[in-house]
Motif scaffolding. Structure first.
Motif, PDB file in Angstrom:
ATOM      1  N   ILE A  45       0.853  -1.200   0.000  1.00 46.83           N
ATOM      2  CA  ILE A  45       0.000   0.000   0.000  1.00 46.83           C
ATOM      3  C   ILE A  45       0.881   1.239   0.000  1.00 46.83           C
ATOM      4  O   ILE A  45       1.832   1.345   0.778  1.00 46.83           O
ATOM      5  CB  ILE A  45      -1.005   0.006   1.176  1.00 46.83           C
ATOM      6  CG1 ILE A  45      -1.931   1.234   1.072  1.00 46.83           C
ATOM      7  CG2 ILE A  45      -0.314  -0.030   2.541  1.00 46.83           C
ATOM      8  CD1 ILE A  45      -3.182   1.146   1.936  1.00 46.83           C
ATOM      9  N   HIS A  46       0.566   2.146  -0.926  1.00 46.26           N
ATOM     10  CA  HIS A  46       1.261   3.434  -1.050  1.00 46.26           C
ATOM     11  C   HIS A  46       0.425   4.453  -0.272  1.00 46.26           C
ATOM     12  O   HIS A  46      -0.751   4.642  -0.560  1.00 46.26           O
ATOM     13  CB  HIS A  46       1.368   3.786  -2.538  1.00 46.26           C
ATOM     14  CG  HIS A  46       1.829   5.172  -2.815  1.00 46.26           C
ATOM     15  ND1 HIS A  46       3.120   5.582  -2.593  1.00 46.26           N
ATOM     16  CD2 HIS A  46       1.169   6.261  -3.299  1.00 46.26           C
ATOM     17  CE1 HIS A  46       3.243   6.858  -2.939  1.00 46.26           C
ATOM     18  NE2 HIS A  46       2.067   7.295  -3.370  1.00 46.26           N
ATOM     19  N   VAL A  47       1.059   5.099   0.703  1.00 43.71           N
ATOM     20  CA  VAL A  47       0.302   5.877   1.694  1.00 43.71           C
ATOM     21  C   VAL A  47       0.542   7.382   1.579  1.00 43.71           C
ATOM     22  O   VAL A  47       1.687   7.848   1.635  1.00 43.71           O
ATOM     23  CB  VAL A  47       0.689   5.415   3.124  1.00 43.71           C
ATOM     24  CG1 VAL A  47       0.016   6.287   4.180  1.00 43.71           C
ATOM     25  CG2 VAL A  47       0.338   3.945   3.341  1.00 43.71           C
ATOM     26  N   HIS A  48      -0.537   8.126   1.411  1.00 47.24           N
ATOM     27  CA  HIS A  48      -0.601   9.570   1.684  1.00 47.24           C
ATOM     28  C   HIS A  48      -1.543   9.727   2.862  1.00 47.24           C
ATOM     29  O   HIS A  48      -2.407   8.869   3.096  1.00 47.24           O
ATOM     30  CB  HIS A  48      -1.201  10.341   0.505  1.00 47.24           C
ATOM     31  CG  HIS A  48      -0.329  10.440  -0.698  1.00 47.24           C
ATOM     32  ND1 HIS A  48       0.221  11.616  -1.129  1.00 47.24           N
ATOM     33  CD2 HIS A  48       0.077   9.498  -1.587  1.00 47.24           C
ATOM     34  CE1 HIS A  48       0.927  11.417  -2.236  1.00 47.24           C
ATOM     35  NE2 HIS A  48       0.853  10.127  -2.542  1.00 47.24           N
ATOM     36  N   CYS A  49      -1.425  10.826   3.591  1.00 48.08           N
ATOM     37  CA  CYS A  49      -2.331  11.039   4.722  1.00 48.08           C
ATOM     38  C   CYS A  49      -3.111  12.331   4.579  1.00 48.08           C
ATOM     39  O   CYS A  49      -2.639  13.306   3.998  1.00 48.08           O
ATOM     40  CB  CYS A  49      -1.565  11.039   6.041  1.00 48.08           C
ATOM     41  SG  CYS A  49      -1.135   9.367   6.570  1.00 48.08           S
ATOM     42  N   LEU A 224      -7.296   4.635  -6.011  1.00 43.64           N
ATOM     43  CA  LEU A 224      -7.999   5.901  -6.215  1.00 43.64           C
ATOM     44  C   LEU A 224      -7.055   7.090  -6.382  1.00 43.64           C
ATOM     45  O   LEU A 224      -7.472   8.125  -6.905  1.00 43.64           O
ATOM     46  CB  LEU A 224      -8.969   6.170  -5.052  1.00 43.64           C
ATOM     47  CG  LEU A 224     -10.059   5.110  -4.799  1.00 43.64           C
ATOM     48  CD1 LEU A 224     -11.035   5.622  -3.747  1.00 43.64           C
ATOM     49  CD2 LEU A 224     -10.801   4.759  -6.078  1.00 43.64           C
ATOM     50  N   GLU A 225      -5.793   6.982  -5.944  1.00 47.20           N
ATOM     51  CA  GLU A 225      -4.848   8.079  -6.185  1.00 47.20           C
ATOM     52  C   GLU A 225      -4.753   8.375  -7.682  1.00 47.20           C
ATOM     53  O   GLU A 225      -4.602   9.529  -8.078  1.00 47.20           O
ATOM     54  CB  GLU A 225      -3.455   7.727  -5.647  1.00 47.20           C
ATOM     55  CG  GLU A 225      -2.387   8.748  -6.028  1.00 47.20           C
ATOM     56  CD  GLU A 225      -1.103   8.649  -5.226  1.00 47.20           C
ATOM     57  OE1 GLU A 225      -1.077   7.955  -4.190  1.00 47.20           O
ATOM     58  OE2 GLU A 225      -0.110   9.281  -5.624  1.00 47.20           O
ATOM     59  N   ASP A 226      -4.835   7.322  -8.487  1.00 44.55           N
ATOM     60  CA  ASP A 226      -4.593   7.465  -9.919  1.00 44.55           C
ATOM     61  C   ASP A 226      -5.869   7.446 -10.746  1.00 44.55           C
ATOM     62  O   ASP A 226      -5.882   7.915 -11.883  1.00 44.55           O
ATOM     63  CB  ASP A 226      -3.680   6.323 -10.406  1.00 44.55           C
ATOM     64  CG  ASP A 226      -2.366   6.264  -9.635  1.00 44.55           C
ATOM     65  OD1 ASP A 226      -1.870   7.332  -9.235  1.00 44.55           O
ATOM     66  OD2 ASP A 226      -1.850   5.157  -9.427  1.00 44.55           O
TER      67      ASP A 226
END
Ligand code: KMH
Ligand code: ZN
Length: 273
Positions: A45-49, A224-226
């Motif tokens: 999992i690639h994480v932004h907060c 969903l980031e992309d």
């Protein structure tokens, strides 16, 4: 071919919560999303907060809370962004590394990003890599444009990066390299020997790029980031996007990698807790 590593980029920095009800915003929501995506086939999992109101944050405490919430629920590989959001300082972008995620991204050059510039000068990249070394975090190289692999080779010559490593091609950002089979082949051919790679197609290109990677022996990033949509006009959840690519890849003869298999393929330490 190797088992398929599916990365889920579940949040990002650009999607606004009013665009979709499915964006994980709180650490708890990120933990739940990670567990559902792991069950659907994701290994990473690639994480932004985000803050509770959905705005972007680089607060190390928020990232540490997200890391804990994910790890409490699943063995998925946890990768932090160091790209953050356009406008964050390099120091803000690197600050979450103190929580010692297993991996973090390093964008290998500046690129137009819509009407903005996503700034990644050599001094910025050197500074972020120094923090990754300090906290023993393994980099994933993010390649948005044709010259970014050359920049990575420059950092390797300076002794700041080691090859082989894992490389993610992010194709289709307005201002970056377009998502096409020709561009993907060109980038893959230019990889340093032994590197593993994945591709993240933006928007409608997400599925097409993922299927190309499945066929070419690469790995995939969805989420969903992309891309917000499962099909035209129908919003997706992160786990649906993971499940679809896992299902198609299985039929193609590439079962998804477990997180432990992915750790081995990516040269990460085994998970001990
Ligand atoms: N939000 C973009 C400006 C990364 O996570 O490493 C940068 C980005 C890259 O998302
Ligand atoms: Zn990101």
């Amino acid at each position: 071919m190797q088992p398929l590593i599916v990365t889920v980029a579940a949040v990002g920095a650009e999607v606004r919560p009013e665009q979709t009800p499915h964006l994980p915003v709180t650490p708890e929501q990120l933990g739940e999303t990670a567990a559902r995506c792991r069950a659907a086939g994701a290994a990473l999992i690639h994480v932004h907060c985000r803050n509770d109101d959905g705005s972007n944050t680089a607060d190390p405490a928020r990232f540490a809370a997200a890391f804990a919430a994910i790890r409490a629920r699943t063995d998925i590989i946890v990768q932090f962004t160091t790209g953050g959001a356009v406008g964050m300082t390099p120091q803000e972008r690197a600050a979450p590394l103190a929580a010692r995620p297993e991996m973090a991204t390093l964008t290998c050059g500046s690129v137009n990003f819509g009407d903005d510039v996503f700034e990644n000068t050599f001094p910025i990249m050197r500074g972020i890599l120094a923090e990754m070394r300090r906290y023993e975090v393994v980099p994933e190289l993010e390649i948005f444009d044709a010259g970014h692999l050359a920049n990575a080779r420059g950092l390797e010559r300076e002794g700041l990066l080691r090859f082989p490593c894992h490389v993610d091609f992010v194709l289709g950002v307005p201002g970056g390299l377009e998502a096409s089979a020709r561009n993907l082949s060109y980038l893959v051919e230019g990889l340093p020997a032994g590197c593993t790679w994945s591709v993240a197609g933006i928007g409608r290109a997400q599925l097409a790029m993922a299927l190309l990677a499945v066929a070419m022996g690469g790995h995939v990033r969805v989420g969903l980031e992309d891309n917000l949509y499962f099909s035209k006009g129908r919003l997706a959840t992160n786990e649906e996007l993971v499940a679809r690519v896992a299902r198609i890849a299985a039929e193609f003869g590439r079962p998804v990698a477990t997180p432990d298999q992915a750790r081995e393929l990516l040269g990460l330490r085994p998970l001990t807790i």
